[in-house]
Enzyme design. Structure first.
Site, mmCIF file in Angstrom:
data_model
loop_
_atom_site.group_PDB
_atom_site.id
_atom_site.type_symbol
_atom_site.label_atom_id
_atom_site.label_comp_id
_atom_site.label_asym_id
_atom_site.label_seq_id
_atom_site.Cartn_x
_atom_site.Cartn_y
_atom_site.Cartn_z
ATOM 1 N N GLY A 545 -11.607 33.160 -29.529
ATOM 2 C CA GLY A 545 -10.771 32.427 -30.479
ATOM 3 C C GLY A 545 -11.388 31.440 -31.320
ATOM 4 O O GLY A 545 -11.090 30.220 -31.447
ATOM 5 N N GLY A 547 -10.389 31.005 -34.382
ATOM 6 C CA GLY A 547 -9.102 30.099 -34.988
ATOM 7 C C GLY A 547 -8.685 28.853 -34.227
ATOM 8 O O GLY A 547 -8.348 28.050 -34.874
ATOM 9 N N ASP A 548 -8.747 28.960 -32.778
ATOM 10 C CA ASP A 548 -8.254 27.979 -32.133
ATOM 11 C C ASP A 548 -9.248 26.767 -32.271
ATOM 12 O O ASP A 548 -8.782 25.723 -32.382
ATOM 13 C CB ASP A 548 -8.522 28.311 -30.556
ATOM 14 N N MET A 549 -10.644 27.154 -32.308
ATOM 15 C CA MET A 549 -11.323 25.842 -32.558
ATOM 16 C C MET A 549 -11.772 25.336 -33.935
ATOM 17 O O MET A 549 -11.655 24.080 -34.308
ATOM 18 C CB MET A 549 -12.841 26.236 -32.099
ATOM 19 N N ALA A 552 -8.674 23.072 -33.768
ATOM 20 C CA ALA A 552 -8.994 22.110 -32.867
ATOM 21 C C ALA A 552 -9.789 20.963 -33.728
ATOM 22 O O ALA A 552 -9.328 19.734 -33.662
ATOM 23 C CB ALA A 552 -9.609 22.272 -31.709
#
Length: 801
Positions: A545, A547-549, A552
């Site tokens: 992931g 893109g999540d980080m 974030a």
């Protein structure tokens, strides 16, 4: 950013992104040209440096010191021995400018046995574990496209700068802040290292199929889409209904497939049927129908088509850059991860312009410094209400916790976080929801409150908590909070100083506002997935992931920007925009026809010896070798097999002198004959050079060879697995990057460490992740003054579960 932050930019490509992000927050950035800096293409120069002013190389250290005196923040990056502002001696480092917030980004950090090692993006991605996760089975590992390793490091540098300013305003002191690119990468792998920590195994590259989530890239009639059927039960039942409507569900309508465990075990069969269904349709129609059905599907977009994305256009995401020789209305670049107060969207920047070294800043006076008010970690006293789940939001609040914020995490059995409750994400053998390995790593340092927000009393408790918190971070679907009486305006009535950060997939507004997204669909929409394709093949996608980080880090930056400026307000952060902002100069390259300074980018094909195990192309030619890690300004630049099973070395040769040292050291006649070859000649014989290096490297142990090459001043590193990072990396061990916290069920557990190392106000891991509802009573008593009678009444009503 009132009282605009003055930033002195001494970065190379390791931290270009950090200075760019601060431009996007309205900082007044002055860049000092570096001697012997790499010559960037026009697109690269515009993307990384638009909005800055440029001064020439200072004639003396005193002139540079004078510039530092005028700045709030100095961001510096490069190999340790080349840094202008760092003093090294007696095994310790210090800043030449102790009065400044001095952020330093180096490949491996400023301490430890590899502090002098060099790296570019490829080598840093390999050393940090990201390179291992990309590529085809049996083929070369390859990191994500567009220099994601160094972009992550740059994002941490920008976060570090604001943390340093907040700390300075509390203590009255500047400080030296150490950011390692390797650690920025190693903290951003989702499950690569933590799978080894919790399960004694680690994921391997597999051509882009998620290991713990049923998502991947599928071929359509005219392109590709990303999607799948993980998440809530509805994701499966609604996809099944869609396929059944056209009679294409095959045997998936049988009752046995409704069991998620059975379905997971039969994933290969399910994927085969889904692939046949999707292959009959256009990519655009699959994406459009998926959005209409609130299912996570997206077309794999290219950089050239990104500016036509209706969601990004509607939200004014793109930046226009004006400059000499460009069209009157400028050229289009990707924008910044979220709308900032200054500069407002649509953002317009000018190409980097020269400025007098005597007075380079626009602002007349240095930014005012507040009186010292305390000590301790920068965010001590900041209380954050965490309404997030899965990865992006929890990663953001984890980072805030590391630097002192009190995180109140709201959870419920009635809205089950997959990282707690999904068997595939627990990682630990026989783990339950309270000792899920995934949840443990990303939720340490938080206080857990169980609150059923499907009940009105639960929502009333939530409203009361909002009044007691400085920051609220949420990733509900747009409109959910408003239905509960908690829109930003309603929150501000309860708490006029509150900062609300919303982390919806594509944002709170726009024609795709209600789209359901996963990390893979956001990467597809952003253009990143399209660039994971090897030449002549389809895109592979990412298996973690990223893109999540990226989102974030953007959320953390948004919170710190608001705190630094002393503002309340609502940050409408789109995870899609955060991901698209990490595309680097791709959109500019498409508009300007700029092929990244010449040369074939992204790899090439060459003839391989029979039996070569590297991946074959879609042409079906078993002798077609994919070479995915080439660079327009460095030859050789790639990943090469070393001795051992599936062991690899990343290597980046910068300049003719490094090439000569490598060619002579290898002692191979084919390379020795080319020792005096310049870049253009080497590029013309790149296949020959790569083949010779592959043979040479395969005869050596990768770790020993990396150390030899680094001793020659050549960037090289083993392509690390999750096990390598946790158990085999002496440098990470020496820097204590995997500290141990004692969990009440799992026992002593290693966790991924803190990336931003502040010399004066260091971060800390203070407590393991909470059990479900572990701190409910304590928090509600402390913050809301509840007594035992009220708690019992809420518990009996099913509110505190």
């Amino acid at each position: 950013m009132p009282d605009r932050l003055r930033v002195l930019d001494l970065t190379d490509e390791l931290a270009f992104n950090g200075a760019r992000l601060l431009v996007g927050l309205g900082a007044d950035v002055v860049r000092v040209e570096r001697p012997a800096a790499a010559v960037l293409s026009r697109a690269e120069t515009l993307h990384w440096h638009a909005g800055k002013r440029i001064v020439g190389v200072p004639e003396s250290a005193e002139v540079l010191d004078g510039l530092v005196e005028q700045a709030d923040v100095v961001i510096e990056s490069g190999p340790l021995e080349e840094l202008a502002g760092v003093r090294a001696g007696s095994g310790a480092v210090s800043s030449r400018w102790p009065q400044a917030v001095h952020v330093v980004v180096t490949p491996f950090g400023m301490s430890g046995p590899r502090s002098a090692w060099r790296a570019d993006d490829l080598v840093a991605a390999a050393a940090g574990g990201m390179g291992w996760l990309g590529g085809q089975p049996g083929g070369q590992p390859k990191p994500p496209p567009r220099e994601q390793a160094t972009q992550l490091a740059g994002a941490h540098a920008a976060i570090a700068a604001l943390l340093g300013v907040i700390a300075r305003d509390r203590t009255g002191r500047g400080q030296l802040i150490d950011v390692s690119v390797q650690e920025a990468v190693a903290a951003t792998l989702e499950t690569a290292a933590i799978s080894w920590i919790h399960a004694g195994r680690y994921p391997s590259r597999n051509g882009g199929v998620y290991e713990h989530v049923a998502h991947r890239v599928f071929r359509t009639a005219d392109g590709h889409v990303a999607g799948g059927y993980s998440g809530s039960d509805r994701m499966w039942t609604d996809l099944l209904a869609w396929m059944a409507e056209s009679g294409e569900a095959a045997d998936l309508t049988e009752e046995k497939w409704s069991d998620p465990v059975f379905r997971w075990r039969g994933r290969e069969h399910v994927d085969e049927i889904v692939a046949r269904f999707v292959a009959k349709r256009s990519a655009a129609s699959v994406a459009e129908e998926g959005r209409a059905r609130a299912l996570p599907w997206a077309e794999v977009a290219t950089a050239a088509r990104l500016p036509a994305n209706p969601q990004l256009v509607a939200r004014g995401f793109f930046t226009r850059i004006l400059g000499e020789g460009l069209p009157a209305d400028g050229v289009t670049d990707v924008g910044f991860p979220f709308p900032a107060a200054e500069p407002p969207r649509p953002v317009r920047l000018t190409e980097p312009r020269p400025a007098p070294i005597e007075a380079p800043w626009r602002t007349a006076h240095p930014r005012g410094r507040r009186a010292a008010t305390g000590t301790g970690r920068p965010l001590a006293g900041v209380r954050v209400l965490d309404l997030t789940w899965v990865l992006a939001g929890p990663y953001a609040t984890k980072t805030l916790a590391e630097h002192g914020a009190d995180i109140i995490k709201i959870e419920s059995r009635h809205r089950q976080d997959p990282t707690r409750f999904a068997p595939s994400m627990r990682l630990r053998p026989d783990a339950g929801f309270d000792d899920s390995g995934y949840f443990i790593n990303f939720n340490r340092g938080k206080r857990g409150v169980a609150l059923n927000l499907r009940t009105e009393p639960g929502r009333e408790v939530l409203r009361r908590l909002v009044a007691e918190c400085d920051v609220v971070i949420e990733n509900f679907s747009p409109g959910v909070l408003a239905k509960w009486g908690l829109s930003y305006d309603q929150m501000a009535e309860l708490n006029p100083g509150v900062i609300l950060v919303s982390m919806a997939g594509v944002g709170q507004s726009g024609p795709w506002r209600d789209a359901v997204t996963f990390a893979d669909t956001l990467a597809a929409m952003s253009g990143l997935t399209s660039e994971t394709a090897d030449p002549g093949e389809g895109p592979q996608g990412l298996t973690f992931g990223l893109g999540d980080m990226v989102a974030a880090n953007s959320a953390v930056l948004a919170v710190l920007d608001m705190i630094t400026a002393g503002r309340a307000g609502h940050v409408d952060l789109s995870q899609l925009e955060a991901m698209a902002a990490s595309m680097g100069p791709a959109v500019l390259e498409a508009e300007l026809g700029d092929s990244r300074a010449g040369g074939e980018v992204g790899g090439s094909r060459a003839e391989a010896e029979p039996g070569d195990s590297r991946a074959e192309g879609e042409s079906g030619d078993p002798r077609a070798v994919v070479r995915p890690n080439r660079h327009p300004r460095m030859v050789p630049h790639g990943v090469y097999p070393t001795s051992g099973d599936d062991r690899w070395l990343a290597l980046a040769v910068r300049g003719d002198e490094e090439w000569r040292r490598l060619a002579e050291h290898a002692g191979i006649p084919e390379l020795a004959a080319l020792a005096s070859a310049g870049l253009e000649e080497r590029r013309g014989r790149e296949d020959e050079i790569d083949d010779a290096l592959a043979v040479w490297c395969s005869r050596h142990d990768g770790a020993s060879l990396a150390a030899e090459l680094q001793g020659l001043g050549i960037a090289a590193a083993v392509v690390a697995t999750g096990r390598d990072l946790v158990e085999g990396d002496e440098h990470l061990a020496a820097r204590g990057f995997y500290p141990v916290l004692d969990h009440p069920i799992a026992g002593p557990v290693r966790h991924e460490g803190i990336v931003i190392r502040m010399s004066d106000t260091p971060g800390a891991l203070t407590a393991p992740a909470p059990l479900l509802g572990e701190h409910t009573d304590a928090v509600l008593k402390e913050l809301l003054g509840m007594d035992e009678e009220e708690l019992a009444r809420l518990r009996d009503a099913g509110v505190l579960e």
